[in-house]
Design a protein around this motif. Structure first.
Motif, short mmCIF file in Angstrom:
data_model
loop_
_atom_site.label_atom_id
_atom_site.label_comp_id
_atom_site.label_asym_id
_atom_site.label_seq_id
_atom_site.Cartn_x
_atom_site.Cartn_y
_atom_site.Cartn_z
N VAL A 26 -60.85 -4.77 13.30
CA VAL A 26 -61.89 -3.54 13.26
C VAL A 26 -63.02 -3.58 14.30
O VAL A 26 -63.53 -4.74 14.27
CB VAL A 26 -62.23 -3.03 12.01
N ASP A 27 -63.24 -2.74 14.93
CA ASP A 27 -64.43 -2.93 16.25
C ASP A 27 -65.70 -2.21 15.16
O ASP A 27 -66.74 -2.49 15.58
CB ASP A 27 -64.17 -2.20 17.34
N VAL A 28 -65.45 -0.90 14.69
CA VAL A 28 -66.48 -0.09 14.25
C VAL A 28 -66.10 0.36 12.75
O VAL A 28 -65.28 0.45 12.42
CB VAL A 28 -66.55 1.21 15.18
N VAL A 29 -67.41 -0.01 12.08
CA VAL A 29 -67.34 0.36 10.65
C VAL A 29 -68.17 1.64 10.05
O VAL A 29 -69.40 1.74 10.51
CB VAL A 29 -68.06 -0.87 9.92
N LEU A 30 -67.50 2.60 9.83
CA LEU A 30 -68.37 3.79 9.46
C LEU A 30 -68.38 3.86 7.86
O LEU A 30 -67.56 3.62 7.05
CB LEU A 30 -67.27 4.96 9.70
N GLU A 31 -69.66 3.51 7.49
CA GLU A 31 -69.99 3.44 6.16
C GLU A 31 -70.54 4.78 5.56
O GLU A 31 -71.48 5.36 5.94
CB GLU A 31 -70.88 2.36 5.98
N VAL A 32 -69.67 5.11 4.54
CA VAL A 32 -70.04 6.51 3.89
C VAL A 32 -70.69 6.17 2.59
O VAL A 32 -70.37 5.68 1.74
CB VAL A 32 -68.70 7.31 3.77
N ARG A 33 -71.83 6.93 2.59
CA ARG A 33 -72.64 7.07 1.28
C ARG A 33 -72.78 8.34 0.78
O ARG A 33 -72.49 9.52 1.56
CB ARG A 33 -74.17 6.34 1.45
N ASP A 34 -73.18 8.36 -0.23
CA ASP A 34 -73.44 9.89 -1.20
C ASP A 34 -75.00 10.13 -0.86
O ASP A 34 -75.78 9.29 -1.45
CB ASP A 34 -73.26 9.81 -2.58
N ALA A 35 -75.31 11.34 -0.54
CA ALA A 35 -76.70 11.73 -0.11
C ALA A 35 -77.46 11.84 -1.41
O ALA A 35 -78.58 11.67 -1.48
CB ALA A 35 -76.78 12.95 0.67
N ARG A 36 -76.90 12.05 -2.50
CA ARG A 36 -77.38 12.07 -3.90
C ARG A 36 -78.23 10.62 -4.32
O ARG A 36 -79.06 10.50 -5.06
CB ARG A 36 -76.63 12.68 -4.96
#
Length: 285
Positions: A26-36
């Motif tokens: 992988v070249d790019v990591v999209l890290e998703v978090r919860d805004a709450r």
């Protein structure tokens, strides 16, 4: 006394091993978090996993928190040297910015390849994060069609697979990854309240009581952060002079013939779907 939240390290270790194997490509990591809960949904090993890769930080479910909370988190994260992208993946808000950031990161990667005499290739990106933070909804918005199952419950994505978004971008859809050991029980409670871990890991009544206690702690964080007023308005039952346990029992008596489990499920559902308002469970220091 057993921990309030527990899960099964064997399954997690297997999923982590598969993910780490794919991360090499992988070249790019999209890290998703919860805004709450942007801190509780930060995986403790994320910095090790993304070393040397482009990192795009996505704060999803921004519709679930107030504008004040969003502004404060944006300022705080930027002060930490991170650029957050705020999204509501269910409705597609903010997703175009993510696609553009991934494209720019890919162009930089291909320029480095050219500099080394290598041919350009499609950028490989991965979307990772805790269960139920909205990864699948984000992928569907990026691809502009439903290519992965998306539901507001943990554990919908079961396996790793590559999805081609454009000729220049490939995306790896990964199952939600929990730490094998989560020593921070306070963070674990917040994950359970937000439904960002599997239901088998916790007891509804214990978590609903903890939600009331947390509301008492957070009340008055800002002028608009009226946590206790939200409970009073929704259930016509004030919480300020009760423990979380007592509040749950009183709510059960008032509405559900003493059924604490039903009261707990209602309280948790009402928070999760936004009936109590745009109330985050974490604020920056």
């Amino acid at each position: 006394m057993t921990p309030a939240i527990q899960w099964y390290p064997g399954h997690i270790a297997k999923a982590e091993k598969a993910l780490q194997e794919q991360l090499k490509r992988v070249d790019v990591v999209l890290e998703v978090r919860d805004a709450r809960v942007p801190l509780a949904t930060q995986h403790p090993q994320i910095s090790q996993w993304i070393a040397g890769k482009e990192h795009i930080l996505v704060i999803n479910r921004v519709d679930m928190v107030s504008k004040t909370a969003r502004t404060q988190w944006e300022t705080w994260l930027r002060d930490q040297g991170q650029i957050p992208y705020f999204t509501n993946a269910q409705e597609g808000k903010g997703v175009a910015g993510i696609a553009k950031a991934a494209q720019v990161a890919g162009q930089q990667m291909n320029q480095r390849r050219r500099d080394r005499g290598m041919r350009p290739r499609a950028v490989r990106a991965v979307v990772i994060g805790f269960p139920n933070v909205g990864k699948s909804a984000l992928i569907n918005r990026l691809v502009k069609k439903k290519v992965v199952e998306s539901a507001r419950k943990p554990g919908v994505t079961r396996q790793l697979r590559w999805i081609r978004i454009t000729d220049d971008l490939e995306l790896l859809d990964a199952p939600g990854i929990l730490p094998a050991l989560l020593k921070d029980q306070e963070a674990a409670l917040k994950l359970a309240i937000c439904d960002d871990i599997g239901q088998a890991a916790y007891d509804n009544q214990r978590i609903a009581s903890s939600l009331v206690e947390l509301f008492k702690t957070l009340d008055g964080q800002t002028e608009e952060a009226t946590y206790l007023a939200a409970l009073d308005q929704r259930y016509d039952l004030a919480a300020f002079d009760m423990t979380g346990e007592t509040y749950l029992q009183q709510l059960a008596n008032l509405r559900y013939q003493g059924d604490r489990e039903r009261a707990a499920r209602t309280l948790l559902r009402d928070y999760r779907v936004g009936y109590l308002g745009q109330l985050p469970l974490e604020w920056p220091d």
